[in-house]
Structure formats: structure tokens, C-alpha cells
Design a protein around this motif. Structure first.
Motif, mmCIF file in Angstrom:
data_model
loop_
_atom_site.group_PDB
_atom_site.id
_atom_site.type_symbol
_atom_site.label_atom_id
_atom_site.label_comp_id
_atom_site.label_asym_id
_atom_site.label_seq_id
_atom_site.Cartn_x
_atom_site.Cartn_y
_atom_site.Cartn_z
ATOM 1 N N ARG A 8 9.336 12.255 4.773
ATOM 2 C CA ARG A 8 9.081 10.863 4.143
ATOM 3 C C ARG A 8 7.816 10.781 3.400
ATOM 4 O O ARG A 8 6.716 11.201 3.504
ATOM 5 N N ASN A 9 8.055 10.446 2.155
ATOM 6 C CA ASN A 9 7.117 9.764 1.132
ATOM 7 C C ASN A 9 6.189 11.358 0.816
ATOM 8 O O ASN A 9 5.025 11.370 0.823
ATOM 9 N N PHE A 10 6.962 12.314 0.746
ATOM 10 C CA PHE A 10 6.191 13.533 0.260
ATOM 11 C C PHE A 10 6.707 14.128 -1.165
ATOM 12 O O PHE A 10 7.871 14.562 -1.425
ATOM 13 N N GLU A 14 11.403 10.649 -1.352
ATOM 14 C CA GLU A 14 11.061 9.298 -0.647
ATOM 15 C C GLU A 14 11.429 9.477 0.708
ATOM 16 O O GLU A 14 10.542 9.086 1.651
ATOM 17 N N ALA A 41 7.357 21.560 2.537
ATOM 18 C CA ALA A 41 7.216 20.669 3.346
ATOM 19 C C ALA A 41 7.395 21.264 4.820
ATOM 20 O O ALA A 41 6.456 21.036 5.878
ATOM 21 N N VAL A 55 0.983 13.275 -0.936
ATOM 22 C CA VAL A 55 1.531 11.928 -0.440
ATOM 23 C C VAL A 55 2.260 11.404 -1.736
ATOM 24 O O VAL A 55 1.350 11.244 -2.877
ATOM 25 N N ARG A 56 3.258 10.958 -1.594
ATOM 26 C CA ARG A 56 4.033 10.266 -2.726
ATOM 27 C C ARG A 56 3.289 8.996 -3.311
ATOM 28 O O ARG A 56 2.566 8.106 -2.684
ATOM 29 N N GLU A 59 2.057 5.270 -1.810
ATOM 30 C CA GLU A 59 2.272 5.407 -0.460
ATOM 31 C C GLU A 59 1.060 5.699 0.238
ATOM 32 O O GLU A 59 0.266 6.511 -0.188
ATOM 33 N N LYS A 61 0.731 7.428 3.296
ATOM 34 C CA LYS A 61 1.014 8.824 4.138
ATOM 35 C C LYS A 61 2.432 9.228 3.689
ATOM 36 O O LYS A 61 3.382 8.645 3.651
ATOM 37 N N ALA A 62 2.032 10.670 4.041
ATOM 38 C CA ALA A 62 3.553 11.449 4.047
ATOM 39 C C ALA A 62 3.836 11.916 5.490
ATOM 40 O O ALA A 62 2.802 12.158 6.155
ATOM 41 N N GLU A 98 1.538 14.334 9.819
ATOM 42 C CA GLU A 98 1.454 13.308 9.010
ATOM 43 C C GLU A 98 0.122 13.563 7.957
ATOM 44 O O GLU A 98 -0.743 14.013 8.477
ATOM 45 N N SER A 101 -3.033 9.258 2.541
ATOM 46 C CA SER A 101 -3.777 9.332 1.351
ATOM 47 C C SER A 101 -4.989 9.802 1.237
ATOM 48 O O SER A 101 -5.506 10.181 0.002
#
Length: 569
Positions: A8-10, A14, A41, A55-56, A59, A61-62, A98, A101
């Protein structure tokens, strides 16, 4: 094997969830679709270096989570997890990482918080990621001896264990001798110190659990008034005219009369009688205790002084009385050793000389077995390279055995034995062999690494092996050979492979197509498993580009048919 991966959000991803199967999984797609991001990842998941740049955009956090299935309780990761106090249920490992940012990283294994270093140690036993420009385990000369020992199997590992047992005793003896051979003035100071410490411990005359007993007694004396009042109230409630026992006795007598008339009341009478006699005993005991209760302020002061003395000793010599007593026994033995120092030095020198002889014998045996294993490994590597059209390549295992240096007293024994080992190779006829780490040709390196992976994957116990575009720079029959070799590795370990070669894609057990789309002004990555005609179209695209002709389609089907027949073999 890696069963599930959640991202997620990496980077440009998304949200993505991917299931992986056993065998060979190939990831294909257009350049920039996100294939390498998925591998990045996984790399972070098993302890790779993190950064807020992952981090995307926009956002906080990834999040990356992976579920690994370990098929054996003897897998190296099980031992690592146990060392760190991580529970493994049904041989399943769930790793979560995790990255905020701000760059902060939080790692968990089966719900337990772990450091990056701990994650990396466990992760290294689960996943081996090899990219064209990365220096992996096989490129690290420090790992070559361990890999050779693994290839050597039970015979080499047993000899290594025998050597290690003697080495441990040798090291302990050498350390003790070194400590006794220190400066005499330092030894005298040490002797004075521990004699004082022993005297202090012995004068205290400690008893096991004494502090617990004193603490409990202090608690009673500190609450004496409340205790006395409570016991007295209990005695007054039970004894005397019109009190508890009096009324219960009356009830018992009445029930006895009732039971004589009607046996229905016999049971309740017996219960009442038992209760009366039990309470009567309790009342007598309470009265006796009440008579013995006496507050002694001097005793409370003595307890406080003794507990203070014990706590002082705890601060110096151990966290409990048991540890203090054990420390006293240890320094008493040390005092004897220092007092009779010369005698002990002579004894240790004889022991050390004996262990050195044993180590030489065990080390020579281990070295002999390693050299036999090296011959077999060299032969196996040459066979693998020949299948990859590198039959002119020369592979050699370079030994530096320190038996002569150890015998001459020029070099100390080492934990792993008497040998230093490094893999050497020459890819061109007439050229001398050089350390493997010096070989840098992309296409040749891909084949060398695959040849070695094919052999070592059977011995390493790695759950998943990832190849990130290791087939770059090859084509034609070499490409076909690389596909077959990658499939061979996948027989012993789950393999995930990013590839641009149609030959590799055709032989895959699972084919995942990675694509990206632009929606609401943001890029999103998708993963789609391909079946039948979808495989044909994707392999055709890899052969000819965008345009799909009948000839391209026919070529793609031929590659798939060829791969199917190779798998059967």
C-alpha cells in the motif's frame, strides 16, 4: 515460499495484493509498469534499506506485508526466529514493514516488533534477491567456505562440528591462560578486590529466599494494627453469648431434632454439624493467634537494616540472593586460581598444547573432505556452464590452508577450520582464473550466477529466489538455456523472475502481467495472472513488440509447446 504480498502507498503502487505459487513465476510487462517496484517492496520486506522516497506522494506511510510458508521445522529461519523469541505457528511467518514519510521504519515478524538488523537476519534465510548489478551471496568471498561446506553435505558438516567442539575448548583455555598471564601488578589488584568482595559476601551469611521472607514479615509488622483489629473482630463475631457459634449450635441442635422425626432433614443437619465443628476449630485457632500477636518495633528495625544490607549486596553482586551466592562461589574459585597462579598456568599450557594437536588433526580431516567436495563442485559447475554454452569457461576453487603456519606458531586457529576458500573463474581460453567477484560481463555473469544457483539452491534452504532481469544481454539459444536453467532452480526453491525474454516467460509455471493505468491524474499498477491465449498474446508481444502477426502468434505457441515438453522431461 512467499504466498501472499500486500503493498500500500509504495512508490506508484496505491494498493496491490498478489498471491504467489510454487515453482517458477515470471513477471512481465512494459518498461516502467512497476515490475521492479514489486521486487523493491519484497527487498524492503526482508530487511533492505528504507527511505521516505518510497512513500507514495501525498501519503503518510507505505505498508508492505508478506506471508511466508516454511515447509520444515529445520529451515534456517526457524532457528533465527527462536533466537529472537518469535513464535511460529504452523510454520507460517508474517512480516510487516511500515515506512513513514519522515523516514521512520517499523518492522514486525508474527506481530513482534523487531529491529532492522533482526529482520535482515530472518529475511536473509527466506529470500535471495539477485539483480544483474547486485553483489549477492555467491559474489561474497566470505560466504564461499560456507557454501562449499553445505555442498559437501553431512560428512563435511559432521567433521566441521567435531572441529568446532575442540575449537571451543581451545578458545576457552587460551582465554583463561591469557588472563592469568597478565601483568602481575594487575593480578595482585584483582586478587585484593575479589578477596574483599568474598569477605563481604561471607560475612552477610545469606540464606536463599531470605529477602522474600523478610519482606513478607515487614509487610505484616507494618500492618500490625489492622491485622490485630481484623483477627479480634473475627474472634468476637464467633465466640460468646448470642454470637456466630452460639446461633449455629442452636441451628444444629434444632436440625438434629428435626432429622430424628423426618429423615429428609438428615443431610442438612450433617452439613450444619460439619460447619459448626469446623468453625469451632477456626475460632480456637483465631483465639490462639490473637494471644500470640505482639508488635515488636525493634524487630521491624532489624528487618529494615537486614533488607538494606541485602539490597546493597544486590547492587554490587547480583539481582538476587541466588546470584550473589553464585558470584561468591565463582570468585572463591578465582582466588584459588590466582593464589596458585604458576601451577594453573602450567596446567593450562599443557591443556592448550593438547587441544592444538587435536585441532590440527580435526582440521586436516576437515580440509581433506572439503577438497574432495571442491572437486565434485568444480565438476558440477563445469557441467552447468556447458549447458549454458560456456564450455570454455574454467571454474576453480582456490584453497589457502594454514596447517603449516599453525604448526609453526605463526597463525592462530580459526573458528571455521584451517582453510580459506574463494571461487575463481576464467571465461576466456588462455586467460588465468581470477576471483569470481572480479568478473563483470553482464551476459556472462548472468549465466555464471544461474549455474551456481542451480547447484546451491539445493543446499541453501532459501525459501524464495528472485531474479531481477538477470537475462539482460543474452538471446537465441543462450536465452533458451537460461530459461531452462531458471526452471531447474525453481524445482528446489520458489523462483520469482522479472524477464524480457519470451523463452523464460514460456517455461513459467505462473505468468503475471504487470501494467499501469492513469486514473484521476494518478498512476496505478495492476497485476494480472495470464492463462492460455493471454499467455500467447504476451509472449508474442515480447517477441515482436506491439504488433501481433499470425507468424508471431505461431512462434509464441511453439515456445509454449517446447516449454511444456521440457517440463515433462
Amino acid at each position: 515460499m512467499l504466498q501472499e504480498l500486500s503493498i500500500r502507498n509504495f512508490a506508484i503502487i496505491e494498493e496491490l495484493q498478489v498471491s504467489f505459487e510454487k515453482g517458477l513465476t515470471v513477471l512481465t510487462g512494459e518498461t516502467g509498469a512497476g515490475k521492479s517496484i514489486i521486487i523493491d517492496a519484497i527487498h524492503l520486506l526482508v530487511g533492505g534499506r528504507g527511505s521516505s522516497e518510497f512513500v507514495r506522494h501525498g501519503e503518510k506511510k507505505a505498508e508492505i506485508e508478506g506471508m511466508f510458508q516454511v515447509e520444515s521445522r529445520h529451515h534456517p529461519c526457524v532457528k533465527k526466529a527462536q533466537e529472537f523469541g518469535i513464535d511460529l505457528e504452523e510454520e507460517t511467518i508474517i512480516i510487516r514493514r511500515e515506512i513513514s514519510s519522515s523516514g521512520k521504519s517499523v518492522c514486525r515478524i508474527n506481530g513482534k516488533l523487531v529491529t532492522i538488523a533482526m529482520l535482515r537476519e530472518v529475511g536473509s534465510t527466506l529470500v535471495d534477491i539477485h539483480g544483474q548489478h547486485e553483489h549477492q551471496e555467491l559474489m561474497d568471498a566470505n560466504q564461499h567456505l560456507r557454501l562449499l561446506d553445505q555442498f559437501g553435505g553431512a560428512e563435511v558438516l559432521a567433521a566441521k562440528e567435531n572441529y568446532a567442539e575442540v575449537y571451543q575448548r581451545y578458545e576457552q583455555t587460551a582465554k583463561a591462560l591469557s588472563q592469568l598471564s597478565e601483568n602481575e601488578q594487575q593480578m595482585a589488584h584483582r586478587l585484593d578486590l575479589i578477596q574483599f568482595q568474598l569477605s563481604e559476601i561471607q560475612k552477610a551469611e545469606l540464606r536463599l529466599h531470605e529477602d522474600e521472607e523478610l519482606t513478607e514479615e515487614r509487610r505484616k509488622l507494618g500492618n500490625f494494627e489492622k491485622l490485630y483489629e481484623s483477627v479480634q473482630n473475627a474472634a468476637n463475631a464467633l465466640q460468646g453469648e448470642g454470637k456466630g457459634l452460639d446461633w449455629l449450635g442452636l441451628a444444629m441442635t434444632s436440625l438434629e431434632t428435626a432429622a430424628e422425626i423426618d429423615e429428609t432433614y438428615k443431610g442438612v443437619f450433617e452439613t450444619a454439624a460439619e460447619s459448626f465443628y469446623a468453625l469451632e476449630d477456626a475460632a480456637r485457632h483465631i483465639s490462639s493467634e490473637l494471644d500470640s500477636l505482639e508488635f515488636d518495633p525493634n524487630r521491624l528495625n532489624l528487618i529494615e537494616t537486614r533488607l538494606n544490607e541485602i539490597n546493597q549486596l544486590k547492587r554490587k553482586y547480583g539481582e538476587s540472593i541466588e546470584e550473589i551466592i553464585e558470584y561468591g562461589a565463582a570468585i572463591e574459585e578465582e582466588i584459588d586460581t590466582l593464589t596458585n597462579r604458576e601451577t594453573h598456568i602450567e596446567k593450562l599450557c599443557k591443556e592448550l598444547a593438547s587441544y592444538e594437536k587435536d585441532l590440527l588433526l580435526e582440521g586436516e580431516q576437515l580440509s581433506l573432505l572439503r577438497k574432495k567436495a571442491a572437486e565434485k563442485l568444480t565438476e558440477a559447475i563445469h557441467l552447468e556452464l556447458k549447458q549454458l554454452y560456456m564450455d570454455k569457461t574454467v571454474f576453480d576453487i582456490h584453497f589457502e590452508t594454514s596447517i603449516e603456519k599453525v604448526s609453526a606458531g605463526q597463525k592462530r586457529f580459526k573458528k571455521e577450520g584451517l582453510d580459506e576458500v574463494e571461487f575463481y573463474i576464467s571465461t576466456n581460453p588462455g586467460e588465468p582464473v581470477k576471483p569470481l567477484s572480479k568478473v563483470a560481463s553482464g551476459g556472462e555473469m548472468s549465466r555464471i550466477m544461474l549455474a551456481m544457483k542451480t547447484i546451491f539452491s539445493q543446499h541453501q534452504g532459501i525459501t524464495s529466489i528472485i531474479f531481477d532481469e538477470v537475462d539482460t544481454g543474452v538471446s537465441g539459444r543462450v536465452a533458451q538455456a537460461i530459461g531452462e536453467k531458471i526452471y531447474e532452480v525453481a524445482v528446489h526453491s520458489q523462483v520469482l523472475c522479472i524477464s524480457h525474454l519470451p523463452q523464460v516467460a514460456a517455461i513459467a509455471d505462473t505468468h503475471l502481467y504487470i501494467s499501469k493505468v492513469l486514473a484521476d491524474g494518478r498512476t496505478r499498477t495492476f497485476v494480472e495472472p495470464l492463462e492460455n491465449e493471454e499467455k500467447v498474446r504476451e509472449i508474442g508481444r515480447m517477441i515482436s513488440g506491439v504488433e501481433m502477426t499470425d507468424l508471431t502468434k505461431q512462434h509464441a505457441k511453439e515456445l509454449l509447446d517446447l516449454a511444456a515438453s521440457l517440463k515433462k522431461k
